[in-house]
Design a protein around this motif. Structure first.
Motif, PDB file in Angstrom:
ATOM      1  N   LYS A  68       0.828  -1.205   0.000  1.00 49.35           N
ATOM      2  CA  LYS A  68       0.000   0.000   0.000  1.00 49.35           C
ATOM      3  C   LYS A  68       0.862   1.254   0.000  1.00 49.35           C
ATOM      4  O   LYS A  68       0.545   2.237  -0.694  1.00 49.35           O
ATOM      5  CB  LYS A  68      -0.936  -0.022   1.210  1.00 49.35           C
ATOM      6  CG  LYS A  68      -2.012  -1.091   1.122  1.00 49.35           C
ATOM      7  CD  LYS A  68      -2.774  -1.266   2.421  1.00 49.35           C
ATOM      8  CE  LYS A  68      -3.656  -0.085   2.716  1.00 49.35           C
ATOM      9  NZ  LYS A  68      -4.495  -0.334   3.937  1.00 49.35           N
ATOM     10  N   VAL A  71       2.419   1.774  -3.542  1.00 47.09           N
ATOM     11  CA  VAL A  71       1.422   2.264  -4.487  1.00 47.09           C
ATOM     12  C   VAL A  71       1.098   3.730  -4.214  1.00 47.09           C
ATOM     13  O   VAL A  71       0.979   4.549  -5.141  1.00 47.09           O
ATOM     14  CB  VAL A  71       0.148   1.393  -4.419  1.00 47.09           C
ATOM     15  CG1 VAL A  71      -1.007   2.047  -5.168  1.00 47.09           C
ATOM     16  CG2 VAL A  71       0.433   0.005  -4.989  1.00 47.09           C
ATOM     17  N   GLU A  72       0.976   4.092  -2.951  1.00 44.09           N
ATOM     18  CA  GLU A  72       0.706   5.489  -2.591  1.00 44.09           C
ATOM     19  C   GLU A  72       1.820   6.414  -3.084  1.00 44.09           C
ATOM     20  O   GLU A  72       1.559   7.461  -3.698  1.00 44.09           O
ATOM     21  CB  GLU A  72       0.565   5.595  -1.073  1.00 44.09           C
ATOM     22  CG  GLU A  72       0.429   7.018  -0.552  1.00 44.09           C
ATOM     23  CD  GLU A  72       0.574   7.085   0.965  1.00 44.09           C
ATOM     24  OE1 GLU A  72       0.943   8.164   1.462  1.00 44.09           O
ATOM     25  OE2 GLU A  72       0.344   6.059   1.643  1.00 44.09           O
ATOM     26  N   THR A  75       2.337   7.406  -7.048  1.00 36.00           N
ATOM     27  CA  THR A  75       1.498   8.356  -7.769  1.00 36.00           C
ATOM     28  C   THR A  75       2.282   9.590  -8.212  1.00 36.00           C
ATOM     29  O   THR A  75       1.953  10.218  -9.221  1.00 36.00           O
ATOM     30  CB  THR A  75       0.306   8.799  -6.908  1.00 36.00           C
ATOM     31  OG1 THR A  75       0.790   9.375  -5.691  1.00 36.00           O
ATOM     32  CG2 THR A  75      -0.599   7.610  -6.608  1.00 36.00           C
ATOM     33  N   VAL A  99      -3.112  -4.487  -5.076  1.00 38.49           N
ATOM     34  CA  VAL A  99      -3.357  -3.199  -4.430  1.00 38.49           C
ATOM     35  C   VAL A  99      -3.470  -2.090  -5.474  1.00 38.49           C
ATOM     36  O   VAL A  99      -4.350  -1.230  -5.395  1.00 38.49           O
ATOM     37  CB  VAL A  99      -2.234  -2.883  -3.411  1.00 38.49           C
ATOM     38  CG1 VAL A  99      -2.379  -1.464  -2.876  1.00 38.49           C
ATOM     39  CG2 VAL A  99      -2.265  -3.878  -2.254  1.00 38.49           C
ATOM     40  N   ALA A 100      -2.580  -2.132  -6.489  1.00 39.84           N
ATOM     41  CA  ALA A 100      -2.629  -1.131  -7.552  1.00 39.84           C
ATOM     42  C   ALA A 100      -3.947  -1.206  -8.311  1.00 39.84           C
ATOM     43  O   ALA A 100      -4.545  -0.167  -8.671  1.00 39.84           O
ATOM     44  CB  ALA A 100      -1.452  -1.335  -8.505  1.00 39.84           C
ATOM     45  N   HIS A 102      -6.822  -2.366  -7.117  1.00 41.00           N
ATOM     46  CA  HIS A 102      -7.892  -1.930  -6.223  1.00 41.00           C
ATOM     47  C   HIS A 102      -7.950  -0.412  -6.138  1.00 41.00           C
ATOM     48  O   HIS A 102      -9.039   0.180  -6.049  1.00 41.00           O
ATOM     49  CB  HIS A 102      -7.672  -2.531  -4.833  1.00 41.00           C
ATOM     50  CG  HIS A 102      -8.722  -2.149  -3.836  1.00 41.00           C
ATOM     51  ND1 HIS A 102     -10.018  -2.636  -3.892  1.00 41.00           N
ATOM     52  CD2 HIS A 102      -8.679  -1.315  -2.760  1.00 41.00           C
ATOM     53  CE1 HIS A 102     -10.711  -2.132  -2.899  1.00 41.00           C
ATOM     54  NE2 HIS A 102      -9.934  -1.324  -2.191  1.00 41.00           N
ATOM     55  N   GLN A 103      -6.782   0.231  -6.177  1.00 37.24           N
ATOM     56  CA  GLN A 103      -6.723   1.691  -6.069  1.00 37.24           C
ATOM     57  C   GLN A 103      -6.704   2.372  -7.434  1.00 37.24           C
ATOM     58  O   GLN A 103      -6.575   3.598  -7.503  1.00 37.24           O
ATOM     59  CB  GLN A 103      -5.496   2.088  -5.240  1.00 37.24           C
ATOM     60  CG  GLN A 103      -5.547   1.561  -3.813  1.00 37.24           C
ATOM     61  CD  GLN A 103      -4.464   2.129  -2.926  1.00 37.24           C
ATOM     62  OE1 GLN A 103      -3.810   3.101  -3.282  1.00 37.24           O
ATOM     63  NE2 GLN A 103      -4.271   1.519  -1.762  1.00 37.24           N
ATOM     64  N   ASP A 104      -6.818   1.579  -8.498  1.00 36.71           N
ATOM     65  CA  ASP A 104      -6.856   2.118  -9.863  1.00 36.71           C
ATOM     66  C   ASP A 104      -5.657   3.023 -10.132  1.00 36.71           C
ATOM     67  O   ASP A 104      -5.786   4.145 -10.626  1.00 36.71           O
ATOM     68  CB  ASP A 104      -8.163   2.879 -10.094  1.00 36.71           C
ATOM     69  CG  ASP A 104      -8.444   3.103 -11.582  1.00 36.71           C
ATOM     70  OD1 ASP A 104      -7.901   2.328 -12.402  1.00 36.71           O
ATOM     71  OD2 ASP A 104      -9.180   4.045 -11.915  1.00 36.71           O
ATOM     72  N   LEU A 105      -4.466   2.522  -9.813  1.00 36.52           N
ATOM     73  CA  LEU A 105      -3.237   3.293  -9.960  1.00 36.52           C
ATOM     74  C   LEU A 105      -2.970   3.592 -11.432  1.00 36.52           C
ATOM     75  O   LEU A 105      -2.923   2.689 -12.259  1.00 36.52           O
ATOM     76  CB  LEU A 105      -2.054   2.513  -9.367  1.00 36.52           C
ATOM     77  CG  LEU A 105      -0.695   3.214  -9.378  1.00 36.52           C
ATOM     78  CD1 LEU A 105      -0.723   4.446  -8.476  1.00 36.52           C
ATOM     79  CD2 LEU A 105       0.412   2.254  -8.946  1.00 36.52           C
TER      80      LEU A 105
END
Length: 258
Positions: A68, A71-72, A75, A99-100, A102-105
């Motif tokens: 997480k 991925v944060e 951005t 995770v990427a 799920h968070q639509d990275l």
């Protein structure tokens, strides 16, 4: 160190545990990242590459938090998530991509391969995996033991060369013995077996060559840093200058004279 470009996320397999065993692409990605995220053990193994990047360390059991965070940060930064061996072989690639997703990275993600424990260990043992093989983790932390047993039975019956990962820990000190008992129900006790601890990690590397019927004599020697290769009825042990190696024929001997 803030990147001036759009973020990017590298998921990097660092191989057995030394910079020399990493790919050039993996080394370059670490060197050119703003942030390097990883388990402290793996970060220590590549510390010579860590100079100027922001380092985010964590420990075993914090994989979700690491993913997480990577991925944060990705951005707006170039981020390297490091994983031992190959990130696709019981490594961080799957979790980070989940995770990427799920968070639509919306940044470029690149997975860089690394030398795996099975290929590192096989190189130490000679040529034990030049035919079809299966890799099975004995850790039942995320996979039910009943499913692991089914996979062990199926791979044994199909005469695959079998690599056993994560054979023992303090909490799971019987899984290795149970796995060997299952394999032994379907494979002759004379089948060569190689055990490699700390493969390609310099002076800490150790290995043993034995046979399936005697491998449990090394039960106390086996730990989480050990990879076990159970070969097939066609494999053999070759001793050269006091060193035992395992050879698994590819099949050339059935078609050619050499």
């Amino acid at each position: 160190m803030q990147s001036q470009n759009k973020g990017k996320l590298y998921i990097i397999g660092i191989g057995p545990g030394s910079v020399e065993q990493m790919t050039v692409a993996a080394r370059d990605a670490v060197l050119n990242s703003d942030y390097v995220v990883g388990n402290g053990t793996y970060l220590d193994q590549i510390k010579s590459l860590l100079d100027g990047q922001e380092i985010i360390r964590s420990h075993m059991g914090k994989e979700v938090d690491r993913a997480k965070k990577a991925v944060e940060l990705a951005t707006e930064n170039v981020v390297a998530m490091v994983s031992g061996g190959d990130a696709n072989v019981y490594g961080m690639a799957g979790l980070v991509l989940e995770v990427a997703e799920h968070q639509d990275l919306d940044v470029d993600i690149e997975v860089l391969p690394g030398v795996t424990a099975i290929t590192a260990g096989a190189s130490v043992l000679g040529a034990p995996i030049v035919n079809d093989f299966a890799v099975i983790s004995l850790s039942d932390l995320l996979t039910p033991w009943e499913l692991i047993e089914k996979r062990l039975k199926a791979a044994s019956e199909a005469d695959f060369i079998i690599a056993l990962y994560n054979p023992k820990s303090r909490q799971r000190n019987s899984n290795f013995r149970r796995a060997i008992e299952i394999i032994s129900q379907h494979r002759d006790g004379s089948a060569p077996v190689g055990l490699v601890k700390n493969a390609l990690r310099g002076d800490s590397q150790e290995f043993k060559v034995t046979r399936l019927g005697e491998v449990l004599d090394y039960d106390d020697w086996v730990d989480m840093r050990t990879m076990i290769l159970v070969s097939t009825k066609n494999s053999r042990i070759w001793e050269q200058d006091g060193i035992e190696r395992i050879i698994t024929p590819r099949g050339y001997q059935n078609k050619y004279d050499y």
